[in-house]
Design a protein around this motif. Structure first.
Motif, short mmCIF file in Angstrom:
data_model
loop_
_atom_site.label_atom_id
_atom_site.label_comp_id
_atom_site.label_asym_id
_atom_site.label_seq_id
_atom_site.Cartn_x
_atom_site.Cartn_y
_atom_site.Cartn_z
N PHE A 255 -18.91 9.68 11.01
CA PHE A 255 -18.87 8.65 9.96
C PHE A 255 -19.48 7.34 10.47
O PHE A 255 -19.23 6.94 11.61
CB PHE A 255 -17.43 8.40 9.51
CG PHE A 255 -16.86 9.48 8.64
CD1 PHE A 255 -16.62 9.25 7.28
CD2 PHE A 255 -16.55 10.74 9.17
CE1 PHE A 255 -16.09 10.26 6.48
CE2 PHE A 255 -16.02 11.74 8.37
CZ PHE A 255 -15.78 11.52 7.03
N THR A 256 -20.25 6.68 9.63
CA THR A 256 -20.75 5.34 9.96
C THR A 256 -19.72 4.31 9.48
O THR A 256 -18.79 4.65 8.77
CB THR A 256 -22.09 5.05 9.27
OG1 THR A 256 -21.88 5.12 7.85
CG2 THR A 256 -23.16 6.05 9.66
N CYS B 123 -19.11 7.59 5.46
CA CYS B 123 -18.82 6.28 6.06
C CYS B 123 -17.34 5.96 5.96
O CYS B 123 -16.61 6.53 5.14
CB CYS B 123 -19.64 5.18 5.37
SG CYS B 123 -19.13 4.84 3.69
N ILE B 124 -16.91 5.04 6.81
CA ILE B 124 -15.58 4.47 6.64
C ILE B 124 -15.74 2.96 6.53
O ILE B 124 -16.73 2.39 6.98
CB ILE B 124 -14.62 4.82 7.80
CG1 ILE B 124 -15.23 4.44 9.14
CG2 ILE B 124 -14.24 6.27 7.78
CD1 ILE B 124 -14.16 4.29 10.18
N GLY C 281 -12.45 5.82 3.35
CA GLY C 281 -13.43 6.81 3.80
C GLY C 281 -14.18 7.34 2.60
O GLY C 281 -13.62 7.45 1.51
N LEU C 282 -15.46 7.64 2.78
CA LEU C 282 -16.26 8.18 1.67
C LEU C 282 -17.26 9.19 2.23
O LEU C 282 -17.94 8.90 3.22
CB LEU C 282 -17.01 7.04 0.97
CG LEU C 282 -17.95 7.46 -0.17
CD1 LEU C 282 -17.14 7.93 -1.39
CD2 LEU C 282 -18.88 6.31 -0.57
N ALA D 229 -13.02 10.85 -1.14
CA ALA D 229 -12.70 9.51 -0.64
C ALA D 229 -11.25 9.51 -0.21
O ALA D 229 -10.45 10.32 -0.68
CB ALA D 229 -12.93 8.46 -1.73
N PHE D 230 -10.96 8.64 0.71
CA PHE D 230 -9.55 8.46 1.11
C PHE D 230 -9.35 7.01 1.50
O PHE D 230 -10.30 6.28 1.77
CB PHE D 230 -9.16 9.40 2.27
CG PHE D 230 -10.03 9.27 3.49
CD1 PHE D 230 -9.75 8.31 4.46
CD2 PHE D 230 -11.13 10.11 3.68
CE1 PHE D 230 -10.55 8.18 5.59
CE2 PHE D 230 -11.93 9.99 4.81
CZ PHE D 230 -11.65 9.02 5.76
N GLY D 231 -8.09 6.57 1.47
CA GLY D 231 -7.81 5.20 1.87
C GLY D 231 -6.41 5.12 2.47
O GLY D 231 -5.47 5.73 1.97
N MET D 232 -6.33 4.40 3.60
CA MET D 232 -4.99 4.28 4.23
C MET D 232 -4.72 2.84 4.64
O MET D 232 -5.64 2.08 4.94
CB MET D 232 -4.88 5.21 5.44
CG MET D 232 -5.76 4.84 6.61
SD MET D 232 -5.67 6.11 7.89
CE MET D 232 -7.14 7.06 7.51
#
Ligand code: PHE
Length: 340
Positions: A124-125, A189-190, A214-215, A308-311
């Motif tokens: 991931f970039t 990417c993140i 994250g995507l 996608a994710f998000g934390m």
């Protein structure tokens, strides 16, 4: 030894001793040996009476010179030692040096860096976006229609601009849209960054916090790739024993949506205060990017899919290190900061 020889011998001794007198103790020793009434010089002065008359002038002159030298040396040394009292305090050169204090990264930054490194190792970039965001990127492009109740999930700080268009971003998801607008797939990417929500401040929530988004967008990306990626992340970040589970959830910009939990680090899944008895800790939201979001950002949803994710970083750091009040992360109390 005749008298003159005795004077010369004493003179040699005194001249040899003087340069080595460097402490008050040695100087006192010198005085007691040579300069007191029962000392070496006075003893010679007294025996001068018995010296034959023809030797007296020379011997007497020598003795006088010696006496004068010894007395002057004494008062000079005394003066020096008094002047330099500080210097004669012995210095212990074996004492360890005083350490210059060095700063270090805040535990939030450390956690963010660690998560970033793990995703970087998965290919991931790293991308960034503005903290002052417009309504379009923060909400509308992410499929939150105006007045949609889903906006209530994120209490927003609005900027007092004439158009009423700007706000402090409530999550890092608007950067998904910005990346898709400027980059063609494949995208992986993140996005680490700071976000803002108008929440009542408590042990669990603060008006400022950090997220990592994250995507991944490409042809043929499916939900198993999302699960595999997050599973690999959880194994590296929480350790090999960490078991994860996915629960169905809802976000306007992903479909289907899920939340990922990990086994509670404290009780190992038996149930405790930290996991409120469930044995699981919620760590992130995720899902397949909604086709409308892809289309809004100019990506053909017929050809491309993605996840996608998000934390939340604070939450993640708190769970990892057993911190039970988010506010201490923002108080900059060195007693806290030094522990990480
Ligand atoms: N942006 C969401 C939040 O802040 C988290 C999320 C990100 C969910 C990406 C799904 C996909 O709650």
């Amino acid at each position: 030894m005749n008298f003159l020889e005795q004077v010369i011998a004493l003179s040699r001794e005194i001249h040899a001793t003087v340069p080595s007198i460097q402490t008050p103790e040695l100087l006192e020793e010198f005085r007691l040996r040579h300069l007191v009434r029962k000392g070496t010089i006075q003893a010679l002065v007294e025996s001068l009476r018995t010296v034959p008359a023809e030797e007296k002038p020379v011997a007497g002159k020598e003795l006088n010179a010696l006496k004068q030298y010894a007395e002057e040396a004494y008062s000079q040394l005394k003066q020096n030692l008094d002047d330099n009292k500080a210097d004669v305090v012995p210095v212990d050169i074996t004492l360890p040096a005083r350490n210059a204090e060095r700063g270090h990264l805040h535990v939030i930054t450390q956690t963010m860096d660690e998560i970033t490194r793990i995703f970087a190792s998965l290919g991931f970039t790293v991308e960034e976006g503005p903290e002052i965001e417009d309504d379009y990127h923060n909400f509308e492009a992410l499929n939150f229609p105006p007045d949609h109740p889903a906006r209530d999930m994120q209490d927003t700080f609005h900027i007092n601009d004439p158009a009423g268009k700007y706000l402090l971003r409530t999550h890092t998801s608007p950067v998904q849209v910005r990346v898709m607008e400027r980059q063609k797939p494949p995208i992986r990417c993140i996005v680490p960054g700071r976000v803002y929500r108008n929440e009542a401040i408590s042990a669990r929530s603060y008006s400022i916090f950090h997220q990592i988004e994250g995507l991944a967008i490409d042809e043929g990306i499916n939900f198993s790739e999302l699960q595999g990626t997050l599973f690999s992340f959880a194994k590296q970040f929480y350790g090999a024993e960490g078991v994860v589970r996915f629960r169905p959830s809802f976000f306007p910009f992903t479909e289907p949506s899920a939340e990922m939990d990990v086994t509670c680090y404290l009780c190992g899944g038996k149930g405790c205060r930290v996991c409120k008895g469930s044995g699981w800790l919620e760590i992130l939201g995720c899902g397949m990017v909604h086709p409308k979001v892809l289309a809004n950002a100019g990506i053909d949803p017929e050809r491309y899919t993605g996840y996608a994710f998000g934390m939340g970083i604070e939450r993640t750091a708190m769970l990892k290190y057993g911190i039970d009040d988010i506010r201490i992360l923002y108080e900059n109390d060195l007693r806290v900061l030094r522990q990480f």
